[in-house]
Design a protein around this motif. Structure first.
Motif, PDB file in Angstrom:
ATOM      1  N   ILE A   1      14.512   6.210   6.142  1.00  0.00           N
ATOM      2  CA  ILE A   1      13.134   6.160   5.661  1.00  0.00           C
ATOM      3  C   ILE A   1      12.678   7.564   5.284  1.00  0.00           C
ATOM      4  N   LEU A   2      11.938   7.658   4.197  1.00  0.00           N
ATOM      5  CA  LEU A   2      11.285   8.901   3.799  1.00  0.00           C
ATOM      6  C   LEU A   2       9.784   8.740   3.978  1.00  0.00           C
ATOM      7  N   ALA A   3       9.139   9.715   4.627  1.00  0.00           N
ATOM      8  CA  ALA A   3       7.681   9.729   4.765  1.00  0.00           C
ATOM      9  C   ALA A   3       7.156  11.020   4.153  1.00  0.00           C
ATOM     10  N   ILE A   4       6.282  10.893   3.170  1.00  0.00           N
ATOM     11  CA  ILE A   4       5.709  12.046   2.481  1.00  0.00           C
ATOM     12  C   ILE A   4       4.316  12.279   3.053  1.00  0.00           C
ATOM     13  N   ALA A   5       4.113  13.462   3.620  1.00  0.00           N
ATOM     14  CA  ALA A   5       2.873  13.706   4.350  1.00  0.00           C
ATOM     15  C   ALA A   5       2.450  15.166   4.218  1.00  0.00           C
TER      16      ALA A   5
ATOM     17  N   ARG B   1      13.456   2.936   2.361  1.00  0.00           N
ATOM     18  CA  ARG B   1      12.006   2.759   2.296  1.00  0.00           C
ATOM     19  C   ARG B   1      11.339   4.111   2.096  1.00  0.00           C
ATOM     20  N   VAL B   2      10.213   4.111   1.350  1.00  0.00           N
ATOM     21  CA  VAL B   2       9.420   5.321   1.142  1.00  0.00           C
ATOM     22  C   VAL B   2       7.992   5.048   1.603  1.00  0.00           C
ATOM     23  N   MET B   3       7.522   5.849   2.559  1.00  0.00           N
ATOM     24  CA  MET B   3       6.153   5.795   3.038  1.00  0.00           C
ATOM     25  C   MET B   3       5.430   7.043   2.542  1.00  0.00           C
TER      26      MET B   3
ATOM     27  N   ALA C   1       0.186  13.973  -2.166  1.00  0.00           N
ATOM     28  CA  ALA C   1       1.365  13.286  -1.639  1.00  0.00           C
ATOM     29  C   ALA C   1       1.865  12.225  -2.619  1.00  0.00           C
ATOM     30  N   GLN C   2       0.942  11.478  -3.209  1.00  0.00           N
ATOM     31  CA  GLN C   2       1.329  10.457  -4.177  1.00  0.00           C
ATOM     32  C   GLN C   2       2.011  11.079  -5.404  1.00  0.00           C
ATOM     33  N   GLU C   3       1.498  12.216  -5.856  1.00  0.00           N
ATOM     34  CA  GLU C   3       2.113  12.904  -6.986  1.00  0.00           C
ATOM     35  C   GLU C   3       3.514  13.393  -6.623  1.00  0.00           C
ATOM     36  N   THR C   4       3.666  13.855  -5.387  1.00  0.00           N
ATOM     37  CA  THR C   4       4.985  14.257  -4.899  1.00  0.00           C
ATOM     38  C   THR C   4       5.949  13.083  -4.967  1.00  0.00           C
ATOM     39  N   ALA C   5       5.516  11.928  -4.491  1.00  0.00           N
ATOM     40  CA  ALA C   5       6.365  10.735  -4.500  1.00  0.00           C
ATOM     41  C   ALA C   5       6.774  10.361  -5.921  1.00  0.00           C
ATOM     42  N   GLN C   6       5.850  10.437  -6.848  1.00  0.00           N
ATOM     43  CA  GLN C   6       6.150  10.072  -8.229  1.00  0.00           C
ATOM     44  C   GLN C   6       7.157  11.037  -8.859  1.00  0.00           C
ATOM     45  N   LEU C   7       7.027  12.323  -8.557  1.00  0.00           N
ATOM     46  CA  LEU C   7       7.945  13.317  -9.128  1.00  0.00           C
ATOM     47  C   LEU C   7       9.368  13.138  -8.606  1.00  0.00           C
TER      48      LEU C   7
ATOM     49  N   LEU D   1      12.498   3.065  -5.537  1.00  0.00           N
ATOM     50  CA  LEU D   1      11.921   2.264  -4.463  1.00  0.00           C
ATOM     51  C   LEU D   1      10.405   2.256  -4.612  1.00  0.00           C
ATOM     52  N   PRO D   2       9.743   1.197  -4.148  1.00  0.00           N
ATOM     53  CA  PRO D   2       8.276   1.218  -4.150  1.00  0.00           C
ATOM     54  C   PRO D   2       7.749   2.275  -3.181  1.00  0.00           C
ATOM     55  N   ILE D   3       6.573   2.819  -3.491  1.00  0.00           N
ATOM     56  CA  ILE D   3       5.917   3.805  -2.628  1.00  0.00           C
ATOM     57  C   ILE D   3       4.890   3.069  -1.780  1.00  0.00           C
ATOM     58  N   ASN D   4       5.078   3.098  -0.471  1.00  0.00           N
ATOM     59  CA  ASN D   4       4.194   2.379   0.449  1.00  0.00           C
ATOM     60  C   ASN D   4       3.166   3.334   1.047  1.00  0.00           C
TER      61      ASN D   4
END
Length: 198
Positions: A140-144, A50-52, A59-65, A70-73
């Protein structure tokens, strides 16, 4: 065993100038994108379930890169501490700002009305951790954000007052790792760009 990896987003133009950034929704700088591309192979190899992610653009740009399959929650509890009246100020400006000095350094911080309290951040970080602990996902990964991650670690994991977060260093594009095992919630890595197997 459940694992939570906390990834601080890549650097922004304001990180380069030292300006405080919470609600101003800016994206990554070229340096920040390079930081995330550099750590992406490590993150891609974590066998995530899971990715939070904070809803903020950086943070969203980090997740996309990271290009994870997996979906980004988005989770609003992962947003940065709201710096209020200190938002956008440079280190030189803050050095001359008595309310900032009293808020940031004092043992009993005086919190300006527009600034989010350390306790408020700690409460939402604790609520986030409690929810992650109940999920069936093992990894789980949490990008913050920097202050959020450090307050979470200080208060929720190490049992310290949340305002002591300034004693920890968490750089842009680095991982810090928590595990839940038979001894409870524990910190196993801090401010890392590589991880060693136990």
């Amino acid at each position: 065993m459940k694992t939570l990896h906390l990834l601080r987003h890549g650097a922004t133009p304001w990180n380069a100038t030292g300006q405080l950034n919470s609600t101003t929704d800016i994206g990554l700088s070229d340096r920040g994108r390079q930081e995330i591309l550099a750590i992406a192979p490590l993150v891609q190899g974590l066998a995530l379930d899971r990715v939070m992610c904070s809803p903020r653009r950086r943070a969203q740009e980090t997740a996309q890169l990271l290009a994870l399959p997996l979906p980004i929650n988005p989770d609003d509890r992962l947003r940065e501490l709201d710096f209020g009246c200190f938002e956008g100020k440079t280190p030189a400006e803050l050095a001359q700002d008595l309310p900032f000095q009293q808020w940031y350094w004092d043992a009993n911080p005086q919190v300006p009305v527009s600034v989010e309290s350390f306790e408020s951040v700690a409460d939402r970080a604790q609520a986030f951790l409690q929810d992650m602990a109940t999920l069936p996902d093992n990894t789980i990964l949490a990008i913050a954000h920097g202050a959020l991650i450090r307050i979470l670690l200080c208060h929720c994991v190490l049992g310290m007052n949340p305002h002591t977060y300034r004693r920890l260093r968490v750089d842009n594009g680095t991982l810090s790792t928590l595990i839940w095992d038979s001894q409870g919630l524990r910190l196993t890595a801090l401010n890392c760009t590589s991880l060693r197997s136990a």
